[in-house]
Design a protein around this motif. Structure first.
Motif, PDB file in Angstrom:
ATOM      1  N   UNK A   1       0.835  -1.198   0.000  1.00  0.00           N
ATOM      2  CA  UNK A   1       0.000   0.000   0.000  1.00  0.00           C
ATOM      3  C   UNK A   1       0.870   1.248   0.000  1.00  0.00           C
ATOM      4  N   UNK A   2       0.347   2.302  -0.630  1.00  0.00           N
ATOM      5  CA  UNK A   2       1.039   3.576  -0.673  1.00  0.00           C
ATOM      6  C   UNK A   2       1.828   3.804  -1.944  1.00  0.00           C
ATOM      7  N   UNK A   3       2.010   2.763  -2.749  1.00  0.00           N
ATOM      8  CA  UNK A   3       2.749   2.927  -4.007  1.00  0.00           C
ATOM      9  C   UNK A   3       1.938   3.772  -4.991  1.00  0.00           C
ATOM     10  N   UNK A   4       2.607   4.729  -5.626  1.00  0.00           N
ATOM     11  CA  UNK A   4       1.994   5.550  -6.660  1.00  0.00           C
ATOM     12  C   UNK A   4       2.198   4.866  -8.004  1.00  0.00           C
ATOM     13  N   UNK A   5       1.153   4.846  -8.820  1.00  0.00           N
ATOM     14  CA  UNK A   5       1.259   4.160 -10.103  1.00  0.00           C
ATOM     15  C   UNK A   5       0.349   4.814 -11.136  1.00  0.00           C
ATOM     16  N   UNK A   6       0.620   4.505 -12.387  1.00  0.00           N
ATOM     17  CA  UNK A   6      -0.250   4.842 -13.519  1.00  0.00           C
ATOM     18  C   UNK A   6      -0.122   3.728 -14.549  1.00  0.00           C
ATOM     19  N   UNK A   7      -0.859   3.887 -15.644  1.00  0.00           N
ATOM     20  CA  UNK A   7      -0.759   2.934 -16.737  1.00  0.00           C
ATOM     21  C   UNK A   7      -0.139   3.625 -17.947  1.00  0.00           C
ATOM     22  N   UNK A   8       0.855   2.951 -18.539  1.00  0.00           N
ATOM     23  CA  UNK A   8       1.416   3.400 -19.799  1.00  0.00           C
ATOM     24  C   UNK A   8       0.765   2.565 -20.898  1.00  0.00           C
ATOM     25  N   UNK A   9       0.066   3.235 -21.802  1.00  0.00           N
ATOM     26  CA  UNK A   9      -0.733   2.536 -22.805  1.00  0.00           C
ATOM     27  C   UNK A   9      -0.226   2.871 -24.199  1.00  0.00           C
ATOM     28  N   UNK A  10       0.034   1.820 -24.954  1.00  0.00           N
ATOM     29  CA  UNK A  10       0.400   1.972 -26.362  1.00  0.00           C
ATOM     30  C   UNK A  10      -0.860   1.785 -27.189  1.00  0.00           C
TER      31      UNK A  10
ATOM     32  N   UNK B   1       0.360   6.824 -25.299  1.00  0.00           N
ATOM     33  CA  UNK B   1      -0.521   7.872 -24.796  1.00  0.00           C
ATOM     34  C   UNK B   1       0.090   8.515 -23.557  1.00  0.00           C
ATOM     35  N   UNK B   2      -0.405   9.682 -23.159  1.00  0.00           N
ATOM     36  CA  UNK B   2      -0.012  10.221 -21.857  1.00  0.00           C
ATOM     37  C   UNK B   2      -0.336   9.200 -20.763  1.00  0.00           C
ATOM     38  N   UNK B   3       0.494   9.145 -19.738  1.00  0.00           N
ATOM     39  CA  UNK B   3       0.255   8.199 -18.653  1.00  0.00           C
ATOM     40  C   UNK B   3      -1.152   8.393 -18.090  1.00  0.00           C
ATOM     41  N   UNK B   4      -1.836   7.284 -17.854  1.00  0.00           N
ATOM     42  CA  UNK B   4      -3.236   7.325 -17.421  1.00  0.00           C
ATOM     43  C   UNK B   4      -3.362   6.915 -15.954  1.00  0.00           C
TER      44      UNK B   4
ATOM     45  N   UNK C   1      -5.545  14.949 -19.720  1.00  0.00           N
ATOM     46  CA  UNK C   1      -4.893  13.858 -20.476  1.00  0.00           C
ATOM     47  C   UNK C   1      -4.651  12.601 -19.659  1.00  0.00           C
ATOM     48  N   UNK C   2      -4.562  12.716 -18.328  1.00  0.00           N
ATOM     49  CA  UNK C   2      -4.327  11.512 -17.520  1.00  0.00           C
ATOM     50  C   UNK C   2      -5.616  10.787 -17.184  1.00  0.00           C
ATOM     51  N   UNK C   3      -6.749  11.298 -17.687  1.00  0.00           N
ATOM     52  CA  UNK C   3      -8.044  10.767 -17.285  1.00  0.00           C
ATOM     53  C   UNK C   3      -8.630   9.752 -18.242  1.00  0.00           C
ATOM     54  N   UNK C   4      -9.962   9.696 -18.261  1.00  0.00           N
ATOM     55  CA  UNK C   4     -10.673   8.661 -19.004  1.00  0.00           C
ATOM     56  C   UNK C   4     -10.761   8.935 -20.499  1.00  0.00           C
ATOM     57  N   UNK C   5     -10.574  10.174 -20.900  1.00  0.00           N
ATOM     58  CA  UNK C   5     -10.747  10.535 -22.299  1.00  0.00           C
ATOM     59  C   UNK C   5      -9.794   9.775 -23.216  1.00  0.00           C
ATOM     60  N   UNK C   6     -10.340   9.163 -24.272  1.00  0.00           N
ATOM     61  CA  UNK C   6      -9.558   8.366 -25.222  1.00  0.00           C
ATOM     62  C   UNK C   6      -8.559   7.512 -24.468  1.00  0.00           C
ATOM     63  N   UNK C   7      -9.095   6.722 -23.559  1.00  0.00           N
ATOM     64  CA  UNK C   7      -8.268   6.036 -22.572  1.00  0.00           C
ATOM     65  C   UNK C   7      -7.281   5.077 -23.210  1.00  0.00           C
ATOM     66  N   UNK C   8      -7.704   4.336 -24.216  1.00  0.00           N
ATOM     67  CA  UNK C   8      -6.787   3.416 -24.884  1.00  0.00           C
ATOM     68  C   UNK C   8      -6.460   3.889 -26.303  1.00  0.00           C
ATOM     69  N   UNK C   9      -6.631   5.185 -26.510  1.00  0.00           N
ATOM     70  CA  UNK C   9      -6.402   5.753 -27.833  1.00  0.00           C
ATOM     71  C   UNK C   9      -7.668   5.857 -28.653  1.00  0.00           C
TER      72      UNK C   9
END
Length: 732
Positions: A185-194, A200-203, A351-359
């Motif tokens: 717990x406490x780890x900061x993360x995002x998703x890098x999506x190709x 894309x910008x990190x989500x 850009x880090x949100x839901x919009x065009x999430x997977x492109x």
């Protein structure tokens, strides 16, 4: 055919794809794979200096893995053994199990229910979940991105390098998953999506349970809420407490600007501080509930929470998820309900949100005529897509179940119901029948209300809906939308327009206060004086009032008395209860210093007494939504701008309500009443205790045997200027 390193063409293609961070199926190459001569283990760890293979049980060294391509480490075992890695980085040594040695994570039923749009507990399954998998502690990540070529989870734990933890795609759902051992717990993360068009910008995680405090935008691994609730008594009686025949008086609060530590420009209060200060304040004033402007995580504070991206995460601005749960628990133990504003209509374009999430347009409609709100610069949820429908349904249930919230006020329902909402001709796309109704959103709202009524009995779902759509609060089985209540926006607009008129002109606008009674019983209504009425140049409620200072306060007391005596439940935005002069400013606390002055104290005292009457007089709440609870006595005295009506409960005597909407005192004003005898004044809004002039009836008034208004007896009342009277008959 092999290259100089012994790699086949297929293996070399896989390695090249890993190096370019384009491999869409890393489990096909990384981790353990059987060969004709045993097992080969592969790990791609860019930046690693050395990797040792260890026996998972004993820790015995099984040899250094060979690095034939930078970052790619391989080891052959004649006989497979469970293993882990000891990785040597330039900054230290790390021991961990191999993410690519684990099989599929999510159950088939979880995948099926998600794809069907009926997974009720996405917040406990998707996103980042602390878990023990095959005996190893770590975090299971799961995210929906069906059109992505590759998805990686990134964070400080892998130097934000998308090559380190690419995820497994679960066909055909479009869900990507990965188990990262030894993460906590406490780890900061995002998703890098190709996406199909590139990285894309990190989500941020759409189903994160916690987030970094803004302006940071990372998701945070959060432990499941393990909170020891003490609100059993409240939860057991909630369905009764929140029934249509019970009082409902709501204090609407923006958490960040109610009070601030250190004064006007200080920091926002935390949930523990709010529990100490807000709860006793609301209780002292007699409110039954508080309603919080959206506390779901949102990037821009100036949106007041109405542009959220964290539909499962309480904002980190005021504390942890556990702190928020403790605040709800404290409210319940004190007998105070909590309603959250919730936004299923639209989401921001960050850009880090839901919009065009997977492109692609995944959560939103693809066409801007359907998927973009020009007014708010936001995307519109495509609720016709089963996964999005289920995502928002699970969000609603998350707040009601996990956090014991008592109700949701659904924002911007009108914008959801109509495809042409705030659009010009030619700028909207009709539904499949050629009409303007948004059939997918309507289906969602009906389903939402049916599910909540069935699975969270006693919880309220309230519609902020401003049109004449029929049956908003009628059960879905009767053709309605199934909400418990609808905001009465028509009453709000008409009554505010009336009270802002100079009293000398009110006789020309008399119908503004009478018109609402024509439809007052067509829905279960809440009368809202909300945050929207005291911002953006609309002025504060007190500042809307005409006349000199005395008349402004008298008009405000009159207006609040009209509101509390009118059929419908009540909602009042913070600051209105003591007559704040300036508009609400979300960056500063309310002007509490005004309570040094008697006229502001008087308004606050009046609200307290109105709430007391509302709670203790069944006539003022029991039949709010029924015609039997209301009777006009005087609705046509335009020349004097006087109104009078009776409010009744299911049993017992009625209350007489009289409003004089001019500054002219009216002595000996005759009103017919249904019961003979003595009537006592329960409230006079012009009383000195409210900083009024002390005019008008006080104490008791006896009926006279003179016919008036169709009744055999009548009262002669002294009506206070710009004042209201509420009278009850004494027991016969």
């Amino acid at each position: 055919m092999s290259d100089v390193h012994g790699w086949s063409a297929g293996e070399r293609a896989a390695i090249d794809a890993l190096v370019r961070a384009e491999h869409g199926n890393p489990f096909a190459f990384l981790g353990p794979h059987a060969t004709g001569q045993g097992t080969v283990i592969r790990a791609y760890l860019p930046g690693a200096l050395r990797v040792e293979l260890l026996d998972a049980q004993s820790g015995e060294g099984l040899g250094d893995m060979q690095q034939s391509t930078p970052g790619l480490f391989c080891q052959h075992l004649d006989t497979f053994r469970a293993y882990r890695y000891r990785i040597h980085w330039s900054g230290g040594v790390q021991e961990t199990e191999d993410s690519y040695a684990f099989g599929p994570l999510l159950g088939e039923m979880d995948i099926y229910l998600f794809s069907e749009g009926n997974h009720r507990e996405l917040g406990q399954v998707f996103g980042a979940q602390l878990t023990r998998h095959e005996g190893i502690k770590g975090v299971r990540f799961a995210v929906w991105a069906p059109n992505a070529r590759r998805v990686s989870v990134v964070g400080n734990f892998n130097a934000w390098d998308g090559r380190r933890h690419p995820m497994r795609l679960r066909h055909p759902s479009g869900v990507w998953e990965l188990f990262v051992p030894r993460l906590g717990a406490g780890e900061v993360y995002k998703y890098e999506i190709l996406g199909q068009g590139g990285v894309l910008p990190l989500k941020a995680d759409p189903m994160a349970l916690a987030s970094e405090p803004p302006p940071a935008t990372g998701s945070v691994v959060s432990a499941p809420l393990d909170f020891d609730w003490h609100d059993d008594d409240w939860m057991q009686r909630r369905a009764t407490v929140q029934g249509h025949q019970r009082p409902l008086s709501i204090y609407e609060v923006h958490v960040g600007s109610w009070r601030r530590e250190g004064g006007r420009d200080g920091r926002s209060l935390t949930w523990p501080e709010l529990a100490e200060q807000l709860i006793p304040y609301a209780l002292d004033l007699g409110f039954t509930h508080i309603e919080l402007l959206p506390i779901m995580e949102h990037p821009f504070g100036g949106s007041w929470g109405y542009q959220p991206l964290g539909q499962f995460a309480p904002t980190a601005r005021y504390g942890s998820p556990r702190d928020f749960a403790a605040f709800i628990d404290a409210c319940h133990q004190a007998g105070l309900g909590v309603i959250l504003d919730w936004v299923p209509a639209h989401f921001p374009t960050d850009p880090h949100g839901l919009g065009r999430f997977d492109g692609t347009a995944l959560y939103e409609y693809a066409h801007p005529f359907e998927g973009f709100h020009q007014d708010w610069d936001t995307y519109i949820y495509n609720l016709g897509r089963t996964e999005v429908h289920g995502f928002m349904l699970a969000s609603a249930l998350h707040w009601l179940r996990v956090y014991h919230v008592d109700g949701l006020r659904v924002d911007a329902v009108a914008s959801m119901l109509y495809r042409d909402y705030s659009r010009n001709q030619g700028e909207w796309i009709p539904n499949r029948h050629g009409g303007r109704e948004n059939l997918e959103a309507i289906d969602f709202l009906c389903h939402l209300n049916d599910v909540i009524n069935s699975e969270v009995p006693g919880a309220l779902v309230i519609a902020e809906e401003s049109t004449a759509w029929p049956g908003v609060s009628r059960p879905t089985g009767e053709g309605g939308l199934g909400f418990a209540y609808k905001w009465n926006m028509g009453w709000m607009h008409d009554s505010l327009a009336y009270i802002q008129e100079d009293p000398v002109n009110r006789n020309h606008h008399h119908d503004r206060l009478t018109f609402g009674l024509i439809y007052a019983f067509s829905e279960h209504f809440i009368l809202p004086i909300s945050h929207d009425e005291v911002v953006h140049g609309k002025r504060s409620l007190l500042d809307k009032m005409p006349g000199d200072r005395w008349q402004q306060f008298a008009n405000l007391r009159l207006y609040l008395s009209i509101m509390w005596s009118h059929p419908g439940k009540k909602l009042l935005f913070m600051g209105c209860e003591f007559g704040q002069w300036r508009e609400w400013d979300h960056d500063h606390e309310l002007d509490w210093y005004l309570l040094r002055y008697g006229d502001h104290q008087g308004v606050q005292r009046l609200v307290r007494d109105l709430n007391y009457l509302h709670r203790h007089e069944p006539a003022l709440h029991q039949l709010d939504g029924q015609e039997e609870g209301f009777q006009w006595l005087i609705g046509d005295d335009r020349s004097n701008s006087v109104y009078a009506w009776l409010r009744s409960g299911a049993h017992g005597a009625p209350l007489l309500v009289v409003h004089n909407c001019t500054p002219v005192p009216r002595p000996n004003y005759r009103i017919g009443v249904p019961l003979p005898g003595t009537w006592s004044v329960a409230l006079n809004s012009d009383a000195e205790e409210y900083a009024g002039s002390g005019a008008g009836c006080m104490g008791e008034v006896a009926t006279l045997d003179e016919v008036s208004h169709g009744e055999a007896q009548s009262l002669c009342l002294d009506l206070p200027p710009l004042g209201s009277l509420i009278l009850r008959p004494q027991a016969l």
